[in-house]
Structures are given as structure tokens and as C-alpha cells.
Design a protein around this motif. Structure first.
Motif, PDB file in Angstrom:
ATOM      1  N   LEU A   1       0.677  -1.864  -0.160  1.00  0.00           N
ATOM      2  CA  LEU A   1       0.031  -0.059   0.035  1.00  0.00           C
ATOM      3  C   LEU A   1       0.808   1.394   0.218  1.00  0.00           C
ATOM      4  N   ASP A   2       2.104   1.255   0.931  1.00  0.00           N
ATOM      5  CA  ASP A   2       2.558   2.429   1.236  1.00  0.00           C
ATOM      6  C   ASP A   2       3.403   3.350  -0.240  1.00  0.00           C
ATOM      7  N   PRO A   3       3.466   2.423  -1.309  1.00  0.00           N
ATOM      8  CA  PRO A   3       4.423   3.032  -2.465  1.00  0.00           C
ATOM      9  C   PRO A   3       3.324   4.006  -3.147  1.00  0.00           C
ATOM     10  N   LEU A   4       2.443   3.390  -3.440  1.00  0.00           N
ATOM     11  CA  LEU A   4       1.127   3.935  -3.271  1.00  0.00           C
ATOM     12  C   LEU A   4       0.124   5.260  -3.036  1.00  0.00           C
ATOM     13  N   GLY A   5       1.337   5.730  -1.348  1.00  0.00           N
ATOM     14  CA  GLY A   5       0.022   7.279  -1.701  1.00  0.00           C
ATOM     15  C   GLY A   5       0.936   7.156   0.325  1.00  0.00           C
ATOM     16  N   PRO A   6       0.547   7.765   0.956  1.00  0.00           N
ATOM     17  CA  PRO A   6       1.643   8.451   2.198  1.00  0.00           C
ATOM     18  C   PRO A   6       1.584   7.233   2.937  1.00  0.00           C
ATOM     19  N   PRO A   7       2.201   6.998   3.792  1.00  0.00           N
ATOM     20  CA  PRO A   7       1.858   5.433   5.099  1.00  0.00           C
ATOM     21  C   PRO A   7       0.732   5.433   5.464  1.00  0.00           C
ATOM     22  N   LEU A   8      -0.192   4.306   5.603  1.00  0.00           N
ATOM     23  CA  LEU A   8      -1.935   4.136   5.497  1.00  0.00           C
ATOM     24  C   LEU A   8      -2.076   4.128   7.111  1.00  0.00           C
ATOM     25  N   ILE A   9      -0.657   3.010   6.894  1.00  0.00           N
ATOM     26  CA  ILE A   9      -0.745   1.979   9.013  1.00  0.00           C
ATOM     27  C   ILE A   9      -0.299   2.435  10.162  1.00  0.00           C
ATOM     28  N   THR A  10      -1.079   2.632  11.135  1.00  0.00           N
ATOM     29  CA  THR A  10       0.353   3.375  11.785  1.00  0.00           C
ATOM     30  C   THR A  10       0.246   2.379  12.946  1.00  0.00           C
ATOM     31  N   THR A  11       1.324   2.352  13.523  1.00  0.00           N
ATOM     32  CA  THR A  11       1.487   1.633  14.958  1.00  0.00           C
ATOM     33  C   THR A  11       1.316   1.763  16.043  1.00  0.00           C
ATOM     34  N   ARG A  12       0.768   2.045  17.227  1.00  0.00           N
ATOM     35  CA  ARG A  12       0.834   1.647  18.622  1.00  0.00           C
ATOM     36  C   ARG A  12       1.618   0.887  18.849  1.00  0.00           C
ATOM     37  N   ARG A  13       2.796   1.324  19.706  1.00  0.00           N
ATOM     38  CA  ARG A  13       3.428   0.318  19.871  1.00  0.00           C
ATOM     39  C   ARG A  13       3.108  -0.027  21.818  1.00  0.00           C
ATOM     40  N   GLY A  14       2.909  -1.765  20.996  1.00  0.00           N
ATOM     41  CA  GLY A  14       2.318  -2.473  22.872  1.00  0.00           C
ATOM     42  C   GLY A  14       0.711  -2.362  23.293  1.00  0.00           C
ATOM     43  N   VAL A  15       0.200  -1.785  21.699  1.00  0.00           N
ATOM     44  CA  VAL A  15      -1.439  -1.759  22.192  1.00  0.00           C
ATOM     45  C   VAL A  15      -1.790  -2.333  20.801  1.00  0.00           C
ATOM     46  N   GLY A  16      -1.190  -1.808  19.600  1.00  0.00           N
ATOM     47  CA  GLY A  16      -1.939  -2.325  18.282  1.00  0.00           C
ATOM     48  C   GLY A  16      -1.860  -1.703  16.815  1.00  0.00           C
ATOM     49  N   TYR A  17      -2.906  -0.982  15.869  1.00  0.00           N
ATOM     50  CA  TYR A  17      -2.516  -1.097  14.435  1.00  0.00           C
ATOM     51  C   TYR A  17      -4.101  -0.186  14.385  1.00  0.00           C
ATOM     52  N   GLY A  18      -3.893   0.829  13.965  1.00  0.00           N
ATOM     53  CA  GLY A  18      -4.942   1.405  12.600  1.00  0.00           C
ATOM     54  C   GLY A  18      -4.601   2.170  11.300  1.00  0.00           C
ATOM     55  N   LEU A  19      -5.898   2.969  10.947  1.00  0.00           N
ATOM     56  CA  LEU A  19      -5.738   3.779   9.784  1.00  0.00           C
ATOM     57  C   LEU A  19      -4.872   4.865  10.188  1.00  0.00           C
TER      58      LEU A  19
END
Length: 235
Positions: free
Chosen positions: A216-234
């Protein structure tokens, strides 16, 4: 009968295992649960069967007499992109698991519990590509420049088609449905993989998040975020 139940009753599983006793146990259990089962003991036999009848799920041993089950998995996925691939093997090193999950949908180590194998097959079917003829038309899911068509199971970002495996699609869909919320890792394991968090599966979520970012990232700005020790979101 629900759509999921109907899909499971009609699903075809290709079991590729050269040890007859293991192949017999898998075949009997899967047929008991109303799956259609094909069996093969070699790479050549498996490819011939898959050519005649496209399997919905392939259960592959990694070490086969005439080749590598991982190479077979890549070939099956190339020929039938909608088929799911599950490895069943005695190899349990973390590097082996992560490597196989690069193009497979699950990884089961020997010795295994047969009920777990059946549950994993059902879980893979729940998140794999379903047939359009048993699905109602549904509006696409959108998040920013990302669009997921839940009828054709296709993904586009910024107008570009993104080729995803069934598990990658299921993970991305769950993140999109949760919008900008951070989804705990344990919740992703339950809803995408349908099993609880265990040490063996501790790297599965991270592995698939990295696969999604690569696509996904080559097609636009970074989309998936990481909350260290918790999980992931958009983002």
C-alpha cells in the motif's frame, strides 16, 4: 443454513501429504465435517489435481518426495489466486513460519490436534475469497483513497489495483471497518485469524502488517499506524 455454512459444506480441500497415516486422518476428519477432499502425495500429483479441480484450500506438507511444499504453495497461488494455502509441517522455527506466511494463509505444526486443523480450515474459508454467486451486492468500503469492494474482494488505492492474499484482505478490511481506531493485536488475532493469542502466533499480526505496508505505501502516504505495545490502525 447461513452463507458461511453453505460455503464450508461445498468447499474443496486439497491435502498434500506423503505420509499415508497423516493423510488418512486429515481426509477422514475433513470429510466428516462435510468438506470435499482431494489427496496427493507429491507435488506432481497435487498440480494435476489442482488443474482439474480448483481447491478452495490447500493443506500442504513442506517436505515432499519430489519438491518443496512452499514452492508448491507459490505455484498454486499463482494458478488460482483465490485459493487459500495452509502449511502443515514439523518445522516450527520462527523463520520458517514467517517465511511461509509470506505467501500462505496459515501455518500448523506437527503433531497437531485434528479439531484445530478443521477449525483453522474453517477460519481460512471465512476470510478467503467467497464465490460472488452466494454473496449479496454490497457497497464498497472506503477510507481516504482506499476502496474495498466486498462483492468482488478487490482493492484499489489512488486508482491502482492492489493484489492481496485472502488473509491480507481480511486484515485490511477489519482495519477499515474500525476507521481511525487503534485495534489491539489480540482483537486482530480473534477476528481475522479466529484464534487466541499464543506465543507461536505472536508474530503473525506484525508479519501481515508489514506485507500490507509493502503493497500500500508505494501508492500514497503511509496508511497503517502502529501504537507500540497496543495495536494497529489507519492514519
Amino acid at each position: 443454513m447461513t452463507v458461511n455454512e453453505a460455503a464450508h459444506r461445498e468447499a474443496t480441500v486439497l491435502v498434500v501429504e506423503d505420509e499415508e497415516s497423516i493423510a488418512d486422518v486429515l481426509t477422514i476428519a475433513l470429510r466428516y465435517h462435510r468438506f470435499q477432499v482431494m489427496t496427493a502425495g507429491t507435488v506432481r500429483e497435487a498440480l494435476a489435481l489442482a488443474e482439474r479441480t480448483r481447491p478452495d484450500v490447500a493443506l500442504l506438507d513442506v517436505m515432499l518426495p519430489d519438491g518443496d511444499g512452499r514452492a508448491l504453495g507459490r505455484e498454486l497461488r499463482a494458478r488460482h489466486p483465490g485459493s487459500a494455502v495452509v502449511f502443515v509441517t514439523a518445522r516450527d522455527a520462527p523463520a520458517e513460519i514467517v517465511g511461509a506466511l509470506g505467501f500462505g494463509d496459515d501455518y500448523i505444526t506437527k503433531p497437531f490436534n485434528i479439531d484445530e486443523v478443521v477449525a483453522r480450515v474453517r477460519a481460512v474459508l471465512r476470510r478467503t475469497f467467497s464465490r460472488p454467486d452466494v454473496l449479496p451486492q454490497r457497497p464498497p468500503l472506503r477510507y481516504g483513497d482506499l476502496e474495498l469492494d466486498e462483492t468482488t474482494y478487490s482493492v484499489h488505492r489512488a486508482g491502482h489495483t492492489v493484489e492481496l492474499t485472502p488473509t491480507e484482505y481480511a486484515l485490511l478490511r477489519f482495519l477499515v471497518r474500525n476507521g481511525g481506531r487503534i485495534v489491539p493485536k489480540e482483537q486482530l488475532l480473534r477476528h481475522v485469524w479466529q484464534y487466541e493469542h499464543t506465543p507461536q502466533e505472536s508474530t503473525v499480526v506484525e508479519t501481515y502488517i508489514s506485507y500490507l505496508r509493502r503493497k500500500l505505501d508505494p501508492l500514497g502516504p503511509p496508511l497503517i499506524t502502529t501504537r507500540r505495545g497496543v495495536g494497529y490502525g489507519l492514519a
